[in-house]
Design a protein around this motif. Structure first.
Motif, PDB file in Angstrom:
ATOM      1  N   VAL A  77      -2.782  11.418  -4.191  1.00 41.72           N
ATOM      2  CA  VAL A  77      -3.605  11.400  -5.396  1.00 41.72           C
ATOM      3  C   VAL A  77      -2.739  11.169  -6.635  1.00 41.72           C
ATOM      4  O   VAL A  77      -3.091  10.386  -7.526  1.00 41.72           O
ATOM      5  N   ARG A  78      -1.583  11.820  -6.691  1.00 41.91           N
ATOM      6  CA  ARG A  78      -0.693  11.646  -7.855  1.00 41.91           C
ATOM      7  C   ARG A  78      -0.180  10.214  -7.970  1.00 41.91           C
ATOM      8  O   ARG A  78       0.186   9.770  -9.058  1.00 41.91           O
ATOM      9  N   SER A  79      -0.157   9.484  -6.867  1.00 45.36           N
ATOM     10  CA  SER A  79       0.321   8.106  -6.907  1.00 45.36           C
ATOM     11  C   SER A  79      -0.647   7.195  -7.641  1.00 45.36           C
ATOM     12  O   SER A  79      -0.317   6.036  -7.928  1.00 45.36           O
ATOM     13  N   GLY A  80      -1.834   7.685  -7.927  1.00 48.28           N
ATOM     14  CA  GLY A  80      -2.841   6.884  -8.604  1.00 48.28           C
ATOM     15  C   GLY A  80      -3.839   6.251  -7.662  1.00 48.28           C
ATOM     16  O   GLY A  80      -4.798   5.613  -8.116  1.00 48.28           O
ATOM     17  N   ARG A  81      -3.630   6.438  -6.368  1.00 46.14           N
ATOM     18  CA  ARG A  81      -4.608   5.924  -5.414  1.00 46.14           C
ATOM     19  C   ARG A  81      -5.817   6.845  -5.357  1.00 46.14           C
ATOM     20  O   ARG A  81      -5.707   8.051  -5.567  1.00 46.14           O
ATOM     21  N   HIS A  82      -6.955   6.212  -5.064  1.00 43.88           N
ATOM     22  CA  HIS A  82      -8.144   6.998  -4.775  1.00 43.88           C
ATOM     23  C   HIS A  82      -8.052   7.446  -3.319  1.00 43.88           C
ATOM     24  O   HIS A  82      -7.933   6.614  -2.415  1.00 43.88           O
ATOM     25  N   VAL A 116       2.237  -2.252   8.162  1.00 52.93           N
ATOM     26  CA  VAL A 116       2.577  -2.248   6.735  1.00 52.93           C
ATOM     27  C   VAL A 116       2.889  -3.674   6.273  1.00 52.93           C
ATOM     28  O   VAL A 116       2.437  -4.106   5.197  1.00 52.93           O
ATOM     29  N   ALA A 117       3.641  -4.409   7.086  1.00 56.61           N
ATOM     30  CA  ALA A 117       3.965  -5.796   6.727  1.00 56.61           C
ATOM     31  C   ALA A 117       2.699  -6.633   6.600  1.00 56.61           C
ATOM     32  O   ALA A 117       2.595  -7.487   5.703  1.00 56.61           O
ATOM     33  N   TYR A 118       1.746  -6.412   7.497  1.00 53.54           N
ATOM     34  CA  TYR A 118       0.483  -7.169   7.441  1.00 53.54           C
ATOM     35  C   TYR A 118      -0.264  -6.864   6.142  1.00 53.54           C
ATOM     36  O   TYR A 118      -0.727  -7.771   5.435  1.00 53.54           O
ATOM     37  N   ILE A 119      -0.399  -5.579   5.818  1.00 54.65           N
ATOM     38  CA  ILE A 119      -1.125  -5.199   4.604  1.00 54.65           C
ATOM     39  C   ILE A 119      -0.407  -5.710   3.362  1.00 54.65           C
ATOM     40  O   ILE A 119      -1.037  -6.137   2.382  1.00 54.65           O
ATOM     41  N   LYS A 120       0.908  -5.726   3.416  1.00 55.46           N
ATOM     42  CA  LYS A 120       1.704  -6.155   2.265  1.00 55.46           C
ATOM     43  C   LYS A 120       1.398  -7.604   1.876  1.00 55.46           C
ATOM     44  O   LYS A 120       1.328  -7.942   0.688  1.00 55.46           O
ATOM     45  N   VAL A 121       1.227  -8.466   2.875  1.00 55.26           N
ATOM     46  CA  VAL A 121       1.011  -9.882   2.568  1.00 55.26           C
ATOM     47  C   VAL A 121      -0.461 -10.226   2.368  1.00 55.26           C
ATOM     48  O   VAL A 121      -0.776 -11.326   1.903  1.00 55.26           O
ATOM     49  N   HIS A 122      -1.354  -9.307   2.711  1.00 57.95           N
ATOM     50  CA  HIS A 122      -2.781  -9.570   2.514  1.00 57.95           C
ATOM     51  C   HIS A 122      -3.249  -8.862   1.239  1.00 57.95           C
ATOM     52  O   HIS A 122      -3.749  -7.738   1.272  1.00 57.95           O
ATOM     53  N   LYS A 123      -3.114  -9.552   0.150  1.00 52.84           N
ATOM     54  CA  LYS A 123      -3.394  -8.967  -1.160  1.00 52.84           C
ATOM     55  C   LYS A 123      -4.876  -8.687  -1.369  1.00 52.84           C
ATOM     56  O   LYS A 123      -5.245  -7.991  -2.328  1.00 52.84           O
ATOM     57  N   GLU A 124      -5.734  -9.250  -0.504  1.00 49.46           N
ATOM     58  CA  GLU A 124      -7.165  -8.994  -0.645  1.00 49.46           C
ATOM     59  C   GLU A 124      -7.533  -7.589  -0.180  1.00 49.46           C
ATOM     60  O   GLU A 124      -8.635  -7.094  -0.472  1.00 49.46           O
ATOM     61  N   ILE A 125      -6.623  -6.928   0.537  1.00 51.70           N
ATOM     62  CA  ILE A 125      -6.915  -5.584   1.050  1.00 51.70           C
ATOM     63  C   ILE A 125      -6.729  -4.561  -0.062  1.00 51.70           C
ATOM     64  O   ILE A 125      -5.633  -4.360  -0.567  1.00 51.70           O
ATOM     65  N   SER A 126      -7.822  -3.919  -0.436  1.00 50.42           N
ATOM     66  CA  SER A 126      -7.757  -2.851  -1.446  1.00 50.42           C
ATOM     67  C   SER A 126      -7.929  -1.473  -0.822  1.00 50.42           C
ATOM     68  O   SER A 126      -7.498  -0.473  -1.403  1.00 50.42           O
ATOM     69  N   ALA A 135     -12.838  -8.367   4.299  1.00 52.20           N
ATOM     70  CA  ALA A 135     -11.647  -8.826   3.585  1.00 52.20           C
ATOM     71  C   ALA A 135     -10.923  -7.692   2.883  1.00 52.20           C
ATOM     72  O   ALA A 135      -9.687  -7.587   2.933  1.00 52.20           O
ATOM     73  N   GLU A 136     -11.663  -6.810   2.237  1.00 54.44           N
ATOM     74  CA  GLU A 136     -11.040  -5.795   1.384  1.00 54.44           C
ATOM     75  C   GLU A 136     -10.651  -4.519   2.133  1.00 54.44           C
ATOM     76  O   GLU A 136     -10.002  -3.644   1.540  1.00 54.44           O
ATOM     77  N   THR A 137     -11.029  -4.387   3.396  1.00 54.98           N
ATOM     78  CA  THR A 137     -10.820  -3.131   4.120  1.00 54.98           C
ATOM     79  C   THR A 137     -10.066  -3.363   5.421  1.00 54.98           C
ATOM     80  O   THR A 137     -10.444  -4.228   6.211  1.00 54.98           O
ATOM     81  N   CYS A 138      -9.032  -2.577   5.640  1.00 55.45           N
ATOM     82  CA  CYS A 138      -8.240  -2.672   6.863  1.00 55.45           C
ATOM     83  C   CYS A 138      -8.196  -1.301   7.535  1.00 55.45           C
ATOM     84  O   CYS A 138      -7.935  -0.288   6.869  1.00 55.45           O
ATOM     85  N   LEU A 139      -8.464  -1.268   8.837  1.00 54.01           N
ATOM     86  CA  LEU A 139      -8.420  -0.034   9.607  1.00 54.01           C
ATOM     87  C   LEU A 139      -7.083   0.083  10.319  1.00 54.01           C
ATOM     88  O   LEU A 139      -6.599  -0.887  10.904  1.00 54.01           O
ATOM     89  N   VAL A 140      -6.493   1.280  10.268  1.00 57.94           N
ATOM     90  CA  VAL A 140      -5.233   1.570  10.933  1.00 57.94           C
ATOM     91  C   VAL A 140      -5.469   2.699  11.932  1.00 57.94           C
ATOM     92  O   VAL A 140      -6.045   3.738  11.573  1.00 57.94           O
ATOM     93  N   HIS A 200      -1.788  -3.420  -4.489  1.00 55.98           N
ATOM     94  CA  HIS A 200      -3.162  -3.889  -4.302  1.00 55.98           C
ATOM     95  C   HIS A 200      -3.985  -2.907  -3.470  1.00 55.98           C
ATOM     96  O   HIS A 200      -5.213  -2.985  -3.461  1.00 55.98           O
ATOM     97  N   VAL A 201      -3.313  -1.984  -2.779  1.00 59.37           N
ATOM     98  CA  VAL A 201      -4.037  -0.930  -2.045  1.00 59.37           C
ATOM     99  C   VAL A 201      -4.362   0.177  -3.038  1.00 59.37           C
ATOM    100  O   VAL A 201      -3.499   0.956  -3.436  1.00 59.37           O
ATOM    101  N   THR A 202      -5.616   0.236  -3.446  1.00 59.16           N
ATOM    102  CA  THR A 202      -6.026   1.198  -4.472  1.00 59.16           C
ATOM    103  C   THR A 202      -6.783   2.392  -3.896  1.00 59.16           C
ATOM    104  O   THR A 202      -6.936   3.402  -4.576  1.00 59.16           O
ATOM    105  N   THR A 203      -7.251   2.260  -2.659  1.00 59.57           N
ATOM    106  CA  THR A 203      -7.999   3.343  -2.021  1.00 59.57           C
ATOM    107  C   THR A 203      -7.452   3.594  -0.625  1.00 59.57           C
ATOM    108  O   THR A 203      -7.237   2.645   0.133  1.00 59.57           O
ATOM    109  N   ILE A 204      -7.230   4.849  -0.310  1.00 58.81           N
ATOM    110  CA  ILE A 204      -6.829   5.255   1.037  1.00 58.81           C
ATOM    111  C   ILE A 204      -7.892   6.211   1.563  1.00 58.81           C
ATOM    112  O   ILE A 204      -8.251   7.189   0.899  1.00 58.81           O
ATOM    113  N   ARG A 205      -8.405   5.888   2.729  1.00 57.55           N
ATOM    114  CA  ARG A 205      -9.404   6.747   3.373  1.00 57.55           C
ATOM    115  C   ARG A 205      -8.804   7.333   4.652  1.00 57.55           C
ATOM    116  O   ARG A 205      -8.030   6.670   5.340  1.00 57.55           O
TER     117      ARG A 205
END
Length: 437
Positions: A249-254, A173-183, A130-135, A214-219
């Motif tokens: 990083v400056r955006s506040g994302r991990h 991007v549209a998919y991630i935007k509407v899926h608020k469970e994705i962090s 639920a919380e992770t989406c692969l691109v 709601h996207v707080t981490t980018i890997r």
């Protein structure tokens, strides 16, 4: 500062190997045959600075990047060799049959992980947890060199039906935007960092907008540190890449750079050490992961050295994986019991800072299964297992048991110890095959 230029070599360049070693014609022929099935690419850095040409047959990087006839079943090799002599469509037909038997998309990822938006699939995405989406960025579905065991081999063989990649619509991007469970969003491949910084920017910047808070981490998954460290130091857009990572990083994302490091020698070259320092300067966290691979790193001392060196250089050890059930795994796989011995042998010789490494981990269709140990359970020798991540969140870190089998190499070779363990090892058909919004 000028640096080395990346030179890529494929099957058509195999004679380049004669510069380093007197390779018999038969060996090159065998590589060309296997190369009809499996992708092959190597580069000048791997050839010049990683492979020990004094003993290539014992060298982990030779085994990691070169093709071997034993990666194919002998009957398949012979059939393909005959088909190549016949010519015409024969090699294509034989190759396609081998690809099907090679289980190109393990873990039912093309049926269970593919999301939908507005009633149609979203190209180049996987949404398993639920919380992770692969691109899968379209321009990042290649690498500076190919690991011959790679479970993503279908990305590299030119078959569009097997390949996962985004289209030009930015629907991901549209998919991630509407899926608020994705962090967490993971850019994967291939290797996203083979893309020019200007192309990578088109994928990263939309994730930094206020509407995706709601996207707080980018890997970002990458093997570039091991196979082409100049990507971060002297490539003509290396400074642009570093600036882009700093911007994230400056955006506040991990920002987590998920480094695929198979062997400690990948960290020993001067180029790699400089690249690590450059990456750390961005504020990103560097994490390392790799499967245990027979003939490459199936030795506890190698993992002990790898994890210790990573900590010294500022990299967080993350996962020791088990090879997935796809491709030429019979050539590379290690039994689960042996993988556990290797993990325990390595982890008990490192400091607590390096014990962040988890393993051995099987990434299965239902989640990431850890082989935690072997124990006597009610008089039966058993594997102790748990999910470190799961489709069913309630399964996470609930111990379950399977009968010990020293020959089992994957979860499908394990038998549940009791009826209560059965559901954790079963492969139920999903109620809904796709994730809908």
């Amino acid at each position: 500062m000028a640096g080395k230029s990346l030179k890529l070599y494929g099957l058509q360049h195999l004679d380049i190997l004669r510069r380093y070693r007197d390779i018999p014609d038969r060996a090159l022929h065998d590589m060309r045959v296997v190369g009809q099935v499996l992708p092959f690419r190597v580069n000048n850095y791997v050839l010049d600075e990683l492979i020990d040409w004094a003993e290539p047959d014992e060298d982990p990087f030779y085994r990691l990047t070169m093709l071997d006839r034993h990666m194919l079943d002998s009957a398949d090799f012979d059939a393909l060799e005959r088909a190549m002599r016949v010519g015409g469509s024969a090699p294509v037909e034989v190759t396609a049959a081998i690809h099907r038997r090679f289980n190109p998309h393990p873990g039912r990822q093309m049926t269970m992980n593919m999301p939908e938006l507005g009633g149609s699939g979203v190209s180049g995405l996987q949404h398993k947890y639920a919380e992770t989406c692969l691109v899968f960025p379209a321009s990042g579905q290649t690498c500076a060199a190919y690991c011959s065991f790679c479970f993503r081999w279908p990305q590299f063989i030119g078959n569009r039906d097997l390949r996962m990649a985004t289209d030009e619509s930015q629907r991901f991007v549209a998919y991630i935007k509407v899926h608020k469970e994705i962090s967490d969003v993971l850019l994967t491949g291939g290797d996203p960092l083979i893309m020019r910084a200007s192309v990578l920017r088109r994928y990263l910047l939309p994730l930094l907008g206020a509407d995706l808070a709601h996207v707080t981490t980018i890997r970002i998954g990458t093997k570039m540190l091991g196979f082409w460290p100049y990507r971060f130091t002297t490539d003509d857009d290396a400074d642009d890449l570093i600036a882009l990572l700093e911007e994230v990083v400056r955006s506040g994302r991990h920002l987590a750079i998920m480094l695929h490091i198979s062997h400690p020698r990948e960290l020993e070259t001067a180029a790699a050490r400089r690249a690590v320092q450059r990456l750390l300067s961005t504020g990103a966290v560097l994490r390392s992961q790799s499967p245990v691979v027979r003939g490459v790193n199936d030795d506890a001392r190698i993992w002990q050295e790898l994890w210790s060196r990573e900590v010294r250089q500022g990299i967080v050890p993350y996962y020791m994986f088990v090879l997935r059930d796809t491709g030429p795994r019979a050539f590379f796989e290690v039994p689960l019991a042996r993988a556990l011995e290797i993990y325990r042998g390595g982890i008990r010789q490192v400091s607590g800072l390096a014990r962040s490494a988890r393993g051995p981990i099987m990434s299965t269709d239902m989640g990431k299964v850890a082989v935690d140990g072997v124990a006597d359970v009610g008089g039966t020798r058993s594997f102790v297992l748990s999910y470190v991540q799961a489709r069913v969140s309630d399964w996470v870190k609930r111990p379950f048991f399977a009968r010990f089998d020293d020959s089992a190499t994957w979860i499908d070779g394990l038998q549940p110890l009791s009826s209560s363990d059965r559901m954790f090892l079963a492969r139920p058909e999903p109620v809904v095959a796709r994730i809908h919004h």
